[in-house]
Write a protein that holds these residues in place. Structure first.
Motif, PDB file in Angstrom:
ATOM      1  N   HIS A 139       0.850  -1.195   0.000  1.00 29.80           N
ATOM      2  CA  HIS A 139       0.000   0.000   0.000  1.00 29.80           C
ATOM      3  C   HIS A 139       0.886   1.245   0.000  1.00 29.80           C
ATOM      4  O   HIS A 139       1.955   1.260   0.605  1.00 29.80           O
ATOM      5  CB  HIS A 139      -0.888  -0.032   1.255  1.00 29.80           C
ATOM      6  CG  HIS A 139      -1.997   0.966   1.262  1.00 29.80           C
ATOM      7  ND1 HIS A 139      -1.795   2.310   1.508  1.00 29.80           N
ATOM      8  CD2 HIS A 139      -3.328   0.814   1.079  1.00 29.80           C
ATOM      9  CE1 HIS A 139      -2.964   2.937   1.477  1.00 29.80           C
ATOM     10  NE2 HIS A 139      -3.906   2.051   1.221  1.00 29.80           N
ATOM     11  N   TRP A 140       0.432   2.292  -0.652  1.00 31.55           N
ATOM     12  CA  TRP A 140       1.221   3.524  -0.732  1.00 31.55           C
ATOM     13  C   TRP A 140       1.562   4.078   0.657  1.00 31.55           C
ATOM     14  O   TRP A 140       2.651   4.631   0.842  1.00 31.55           O
ATOM     15  CB  TRP A 140       0.518   4.588  -1.595  1.00 31.55           C
ATOM     16  CG  TRP A 140      -0.842   5.018  -1.130  1.00 31.55           C
ATOM     17  CD1 TRP A 140      -2.050   4.490  -1.508  1.00 31.55           C
ATOM     18  CD2 TRP A 140      -1.138   6.057  -0.185  1.00 31.55           C
ATOM     19  NE1 TRP A 140      -3.072   5.144  -0.852  1.00 31.55           N
ATOM     20  CE2 TRP A 140      -2.544   6.112  -0.046  1.00 31.55           C
ATOM     21  CE3 TRP A 140      -0.358   6.949   0.536  1.00 31.55           C
ATOM     22  CZ2 TRP A 140      -3.176   7.023   0.791  1.00 31.55           C
ATOM     23  CZ3 TRP A 140      -0.993   7.854   1.372  1.00 31.55           C
ATOM     24  CH2 TRP A 140      -2.384   7.886   1.488  1.00 31.55           C
ATOM     25  N   GLN A 141       0.674   3.927   1.655  1.00 29.85           N
ATOM     26  CA  GLN A 141       1.002   4.430   2.993  1.00 29.85           C
ATOM     27  C   GLN A 141       2.207   3.688   3.581  1.00 29.85           C
ATOM     28  O   GLN A 141       3.078   4.301   4.192  1.00 29.85           O
ATOM     29  CB  GLN A 141      -0.191   4.284   3.948  1.00 29.85           C
ATOM     30  CG  GLN A 141      -1.242   5.351   3.776  1.00 29.85           C
ATOM     31  CD  GLN A 141      -2.280   5.271   4.867  1.00 29.85           C
ATOM     32  OE1 GLN A 141      -2.813   4.200   5.165  1.00 29.85           O
ATOM     33  NE2 GLN A 141      -2.593   6.407   5.455  1.00 29.85           N
ATOM     34  N   GLY A 167      -0.293   1.023  -5.418  1.00 31.47           N
ATOM     35  CA  GLY A 167       0.756   0.608  -4.495  1.00 31.47           C
ATOM     36  C   GLY A 167       1.757   1.744  -4.366  1.00 31.47           C
ATOM     37  O   GLY A 167       1.755   2.481  -3.386  1.00 31.47           O
ATOM     38  N   PRO A 168       2.603   1.933  -5.379  1.00 33.48           N
ATOM     39  CA  PRO A 168       3.580   3.032  -5.290  1.00 33.48           C
ATOM     40  C   PRO A 168       2.937   4.426  -5.274  1.00 33.48           C
ATOM     41  O   PRO A 168       3.343   5.272  -4.527  1.00 33.48           O
ATOM     42  CB  PRO A 168       4.426   2.861  -6.546  1.00 33.48           C
ATOM     43  CG  PRO A 168       4.221   1.462  -6.979  1.00 33.48           C
ATOM     44  CD  PRO A 168       2.845   1.073  -6.532  1.00 33.48           C
ATOM     45  N   ASN A 176      -6.075   2.500  -3.350  1.00 35.87           N
ATOM     46  CA  ASN A 176      -5.382   1.532  -2.516  1.00 35.87           C
ATOM     47  C   ASN A 176      -4.701   0.496  -3.409  1.00 35.87           C
ATOM     48  O   ASN A 176      -4.713   0.632  -4.635  1.00 35.87           O
ATOM     49  CB  ASN A 176      -6.345   0.878  -1.515  1.00 35.87           C
ATOM     50  CG  ASN A 176      -7.514   0.177  -2.180  1.00 35.87           C
ATOM     51  OD1 ASN A 176      -7.572   0.036  -3.397  1.00 35.87           O
ATOM     52  ND2 ASN A 176      -8.464  -0.270  -1.387  1.00 35.87           N
ATOM     53  N   THR A 177      -4.127  -0.510  -2.819  1.00 37.12           N
ATOM     54  CA  THR A 177      -3.410  -1.530  -3.590  1.00 37.12           C
ATOM     55  C   THR A 177      -4.333  -2.206  -4.594  1.00 37.12           C
ATOM     56  O   THR A 177      -3.939  -2.430  -5.750  1.00 37.12           O
ATOM     57  CB  THR A 177      -2.787  -2.572  -2.637  1.00 37.12           C
ATOM     58  OG1 THR A 177      -2.024  -1.882  -1.646  1.00 37.12           O
ATOM     59  CG2 THR A 177      -1.872  -3.524  -3.380  1.00 37.12           C
ATOM     60  N   GLU A 190       5.844   5.252   4.500  1.00 37.71           N
ATOM     61  CA  GLU A 190       6.417   5.066   5.827  1.00 37.71           C
ATOM     62  C   GLU A 190       7.877   4.593   5.720  1.00 37.71           C
ATOM     63  O   GLU A 190       8.736   5.033   6.483  1.00 37.71           O
ATOM     64  CB  GLU A 190       5.583   4.055   6.610  1.00 37.71           C
ATOM     65  CG  GLU A 190       6.053   3.829   8.028  1.00 37.71           C
ATOM     66  CD  GLU A 190       5.235   2.798   8.761  1.00 37.71           C
ATOM     67  OE1 GLU A 190       5.475   2.638   9.975  1.00 37.71           O
ATOM     68  OE2 GLU A 190       4.363   2.128   8.153  1.00 37.71           O
ATOM     69  N   ARG A 191       8.144   3.712   4.763  1.00 32.59           N
ATOM     70  CA  ARG A 191       9.516   3.218   4.568  1.00 32.59           C
ATOM     71  C   ARG A 191      10.412   4.266   3.905  1.00 32.59           C
ATOM     72  O   ARG A 191      11.594   4.332   4.181  1.00 32.59           O
ATOM     73  CB  ARG A 191       9.503   1.941   3.725  1.00 32.59           C
ATOM     74  CG  ARG A 191       8.895   0.737   4.430  1.00 32.59           C
ATOM     75  CD  ARG A 191       9.080  -0.552   3.642  1.00 32.59           C
ATOM     76  NE  ARG A 191       8.507  -0.547   2.316  1.00 32.59           N
ATOM     77  CZ  ARG A 191       7.286  -0.979   1.998  1.00 32.59           C
ATOM     78  NH1 ARG A 191       6.479  -1.444   2.939  1.00 32.59           N
ATOM     79  NH2 ARG A 191       6.860  -0.957   0.746  1.00 32.59           N
TER      80      ARG A 191
END
Length: 187
Positions: free
Chosen positions: A21-23, A167-168, A161-162, A27-28
């Motif tokens: 997921h983009w969130q 995703g990205p 969302n995914t 976060e990473r």
């Protein structure tokens, strides 16, 4: 404001945000980003979710920028009047669900409805899709106006969302970077 000038609090929705997921990716990627961790992602309780947001905002070392998705957006709206004054510099809100709609996800605590209608006490952007299965665009636009949020039309993007291919979500990250540039530390 730069990402290094703020604590970015990621506020996922129902069932959390998976690793793709983009969130989770943000976060990473963003050194000052961290997730608001809820006790139960599968059986959300508004009071518990709001209390956790208030706790994390209060504990933040830097001015806070909130990044909410789905039910996390509503949790932020319910938490807004309880947040310590002058701690939140802004909120980037994506895919608000219509918790007032008949047949809303039964596992979700109905206390997320009614949707707050008071203006948010900090600058905000609400990104909404015209094909979100959880909220009609007109309802999202109405919510944005009530909150004093700038509305961003994401076109035909599903729930952003995914599952809808986000995703990205590089467009979202660029939009978030642009939003950060408009913010000043809360005073």
């Amino acid at each position: 404001m730069k990402t290094s000038d703020c604590d970015i609090l990621i506020v996922p929705g129902y069932q959390d945000s998976g690793t793709d997921h983009w969130q989770s990716r943000w976060e990473r990627q963003l050194s000052t980003a961290r997730r608001v961790r809820q006790e139960s992602w599968d059986f959300p309780n508004r009071d518990a979710w709001v209390a956790k947001i208030v706790e994390d905002v209060t504990a933040a070392a830097l001015p806070v920028v909130l990044v909410g998705h789905s039910l996390g957006v509503l949790a932020i709206a319910h938490a807004a009047p309880l947040l310590p004054p002058n701690r939140v510099s802004g909120a980037f809100l994506v895919g608000v669900p219509d918790a007032e709609r008949p047949g809303f996800v039964p596992a979700i605590d109905r206390a997320f409805a009614p949707i707050p209608r008071d203006p948010l006490p900090f600058p905000s952007v609400l990104v909404a899709s015209r094909t979100d299965p959880h909220c009609d665009y007109a309802k999202a636009e109405d919510i944005a106006y009530a909150w004093g949020s700038a509305i961003v039309d994401a076109g035909d993007s599903g729930h952003i969302n995914t599952e809808s291919g986000h995703g990205p979500w590089p467009e979202g990250l660029m939009r978030f970077a642009g939003f950060l540039k408009t913010l000043r530390p809360a005073t």
